[in-house]
Design a protein around this motif. Structure first.
Motif, mmCIF file in Angstrom:
data_model
loop_
_atom_site.group_PDB
_atom_site.id
_atom_site.type_symbol
_atom_site.label_atom_id
_atom_site.label_comp_id
_atom_site.label_asym_id
_atom_site.label_seq_id
_atom_site.Cartn_x
_atom_site.Cartn_y
_atom_site.Cartn_z
ATOM 1 N N LEU A 1 0.794 -1.320 -0.018
ATOM 2 C CA LEU A 1 0.007 0.199 0.159
ATOM 3 C C LEU A 1 0.812 1.237 -0.054
ATOM 4 O O LEU A 1 1.705 1.461 0.823
ATOM 5 C CB LEU A 1 -0.786 0.087 1.077
ATOM 6 C CG LEU A 1 -1.840 1.144 1.330
ATOM 7 C CD1 LEU A 1 -2.976 1.256 0.192
ATOM 8 C CD2 LEU A 1 -2.736 0.983 2.661
ATOM 9 N N ASP A 2 0.560 1.908 -0.921
ATOM 10 C CA ASP A 2 1.384 3.178 -1.072
ATOM 11 C C ASP A 2 0.556 4.564 -0.510
ATOM 12 O O ASP A 2 -0.003 4.975 -0.946
ATOM 13 C CB ASP A 2 1.650 3.740 -2.309
ATOM 14 C CG ASP A 2 2.713 4.736 -2.650
ATOM 15 O OD1 ASP A 2 2.945 5.534 -1.802
ATOM 16 O OD2 ASP A 2 3.167 5.295 -4.062
ATOM 17 N N ILE A 3 1.155 4.686 0.982
ATOM 18 C CA ILE A 3 0.223 5.590 1.912
ATOM 19 C C ILE A 3 0.166 6.943 1.224
ATOM 20 O O ILE A 3 -0.779 7.678 1.225
ATOM 21 C CB ILE A 3 0.815 5.526 3.143
ATOM 22 C CG1 ILE A 3 0.526 4.420 3.667
ATOM 23 C CG2 ILE A 3 0.083 6.635 4.030
ATOM 24 C CD1 ILE A 3 -0.902 3.888 3.930
ATOM 25 N N ASP A 4 1.348 7.401 0.548
ATOM 26 C CA ASP A 4 1.309 8.770 -0.002
ATOM 27 C C ASP A 4 0.706 8.891 -1.129
ATOM 28 O O ASP A 4 0.655 10.184 -1.485
ATOM 29 C CB ASP A 4 2.902 8.950 -0.405
ATOM 30 C CG ASP A 4 4.029 9.049 0.890
ATOM 31 O OD1 ASP A 4 3.236 9.546 1.911
ATOM 32 O OD2 ASP A 4 5.119 8.873 0.792
ATOM 33 N N THR B 1 -7.737 6.827 0.489
ATOM 34 C CA THR B 1 -8.699 6.110 1.458
ATOM 35 C C THR B 1 -8.217 4.371 1.096
ATOM 36 O O THR B 1 -7.831 4.237 -0.171
ATOM 37 C CB THR B 1 -9.963 6.107 1.194
ATOM 38 O OG1 THR B 1 -11.013 5.306 2.343
ATOM 39 C CG2 THR B 1 -10.587 5.722 0.075
ATOM 40 N N ALA B 2 -8.350 3.574 2.189
ATOM 41 C CA ALA B 2 -8.248 2.106 1.866
ATOM 42 C C ALA B 2 -8.849 1.337 2.990
ATOM 43 O O ALA B 2 -9.030 1.760 3.861
ATOM 44 C CB ALA B 2 -6.672 1.768 2.144
ATOM 45 N N ASN B 3 -9.254 0.108 2.617
ATOM 46 C CA ASN B 3 -9.802 -0.664 3.523
ATOM 47 C C ASN B 3 -8.943 -1.334 4.410
ATOM 48 O O ASN B 3 -7.859 -1.615 3.770
ATOM 49 C CB ASN B 3 -10.664 -1.693 2.770
ATOM 50 C CG ASN B 3 -12.029 -1.375 2.023
ATOM 51 O OD1 ASN B 3 -12.623 -0.350 2.527
ATOM 52 N ND2 ASN B 3 -12.147 -1.836 0.846
ATOM 53 N N ILE B 4 -9.069 -1.754 5.522
ATOM 54 C CA ILE B 4 -8.278 -2.244 6.641
ATOM 55 C C ILE B 4 -9.292 -3.371 6.886
ATOM 56 O O ILE B 4 -10.255 -3.364 7.648
ATOM 57 C CB ILE B 4 -7.891 -1.249 7.916
ATOM 58 C CG1 ILE B 4 -7.168 -0.118 7.200
ATOM 59 C CG2 ILE B 4 -7.136 -2.015 8.919
ATOM 60 C CD1 ILE B 4 -6.709 0.911 8.405
ATOM 61 N N SER B 5 -8.438 -4.796 7.092
ATOM 62 C CA SER B 5 -8.802 -5.979 7.068
ATOM 63 C C SER B 5 -9.349 -5.900 8.952
ATOM 64 O O SER B 5 -8.216 -5.869 9.499
ATOM 65 C CB SER B 5 -8.220 -6.990 6.812
ATOM 66 O OG SER B 5 -8.693 -8.485 7.579
ATOM 67 N N LEU B 6 -10.302 -6.219 9.311
ATOM 68 C CA LEU B 6 -10.428 -6.439 10.796
ATOM 69 C C LEU B 6 -9.606 -7.331 11.388
ATOM 70 O O LEU B 6 -9.009 -7.338 12.461
ATOM 71 C CB LEU B 6 -11.960 -6.175 11.249
ATOM 72 C CG LEU B 6 -12.667 -5.130 11.483
ATOM 73 C CD1 LEU B 6 -13.995 -5.572 12.116
ATOM 74 C CD2 LEU B 6 -12.112 -4.116 12.451
ATOM 75 N N GLU B 7 -9.733 -8.561 10.802
ATOM 76 C CA GLU B 7 -9.046 -9.705 11.050
ATOM 77 C C GLU B 7 -7.454 -9.305 11.280
ATOM 78 O O GLU B 7 -6.761 -9.682 12.129
ATOM 79 C CB GLU B 7 -9.420 -10.900 10.193
ATOM 80 C CG GLU B 7 -8.481 -12.171 10.654
ATOM 81 C CD GLU B 7 -9.049 -13.501 9.710
ATOM 82 O OE1 GLU B 7 -8.378 -14.523 10.204
ATOM 83 O OE2 GLU B 7 -9.738 -13.126 8.940
ATOM 84 N N ALA B 8 -7.060 -8.883 10.081
ATOM 85 C CA ALA B 8 -5.593 -8.540 9.888
ATOM 86 C C ALA B 8 -5.047 -7.586 11.203
ATOM 87 O O ALA B 8 -3.766 -7.710 11.519
ATOM 88 C CB ALA B 8 -5.134 -7.990 8.428
#
Length: 303
Positions: free
Chosen positions: A222-225, A229-236
């Motif tokens: 993931l290139d934060i810069d 927006t991005a999804n974040i897996s709750l499990e991860a």
């Protein structure tokens, strides 16, 4: 014309410079940040200590020089919890004006939350009823919202640096310290729990900061810069937060994509995020890389 926004956070000072052309959306042409740690030891006497004071002024001088090189015609500098809560905050504002030529506006928690909402809204992260969470060093803001409006907002003095200075006394953090934090959060966040019980937001949107760290550690690609927006897996996330909380300082320092400034504060951010997720029954989690400074930029673009 070029405009600049400076966000004076309790831990980090941010500078963004954008090109504004008429009614078009401003285009960011430069951004940087510095780990000033203005809130170092701030909980002891509620003062910006001398070393932090000097670091802050030096950073603002540097930001002003950068803005001048870009030919910036307007600078909007916003100070949040670290300055507004310190007994010598007004002195810092005065010295910033004298030494760096920067006029700082000290905003309250309500205004801070409003700017955060505008920034997150700009990112496109809000889809349906959501709870925005912005974990700063001095304060944490919560905004219950939809795409169209803010339903409720509140700023709490439970930032990661404050929690760390008050409660983080063991390495790795022990059960006693964790329970002390959870008890404190339960007392502080009654109003948040009540409003969320009524409105039942299904998505937690983490605004920049610690949530960029969570997302980047979960997905190294993931290139934060370059994402809004991005999804974040709750499990991860839950797996990662468990690793962060049980690790020692040195073990975290060796973890990839965890910047030195957040090596200890990420534990506080994890405990706080876990508490919110468990208490509110949140179903999904997102990152918005747009936060307060982008909200301020959005407000300037509408003038």
């Amino acid at each position: 014309m070029k405009i600049a926004v400076i966000d004076l956070g309790t831990n980090t000072f941010h500078l963004i410079i954008a090109e504004k052309n008429g009614s078009q959306t401003p285009q960011v042409v430069f951004k940087t940040n510095k780990p000033v740690k203005l809130g170092e030891d701030i909980t002891k006497a509620n003062l910006i200590i001398q070393a932090a004071f000097e670091r802050g002024i030096a950073c603002l001088k540097e930001f002003k020089a950068i803005a001048d090189r870009f030919g910036v015609s307007q600078i909007k500098a916003m100070a949040t919890s670290g300055v507004r809560s310190a007994h010598n905050g007004s002195e810092f504002v005065k010295e910033a004006r004298i030494q760096a030529g920067i006029n700082i506006e000290v905003i309250d928690g309500e205004q801070e939350a409003t700017y955060i909402y505008e920034g997150v809204k700009w990112s496109g992260a809000i889809t349906g009823k959501s709870l925005i969470m912005d974990i700063g060093g001095g304060s944490t803001e919560f905004i219950l919202c939809s795409e169209e409006k803010v339903i409720w907002k509140k700023s709490y003095n439970i930032g990661a640096a404050r929690l760390m200075q008050r409660f983080f006394k063991s390495d790795p953090i022990n059960e006693h310290d964790k329970q002390a934090i959870l008890t404190h959060l339960a007392e502080e966040l009654e109003a948040l729990k009540a409003i969320c019980k009524e409105h039942k937001p299904q998505t937690l949107i983490g605004s920049a900061g610690a949530f960029e760290t969570f997302a980047g550690m979960i997905d190294p690609m993931l290139d934060i810069d370059h994402v809004a927006t991005a999804n974040i897996s709750l499990e991860a996330y839950q797996k990662l937060s468990h690793q962060l909380i049980k690790a020692t300082h040195q073990e975290r320092a060796n973890m990839p994509r965890l910047i030195p400034l957040r090596v200890d504060m990420i534990v506080m951010a994890s405990i706080l995020t876990n508490y919110v997720l468990s208490e509110l029954g949140i179903a999904q989690m997102k990152l918005s890389t747009y936060d307060l400074k982008m909200g301020v930029l959005a407000s300037l673009s509408n003038q």
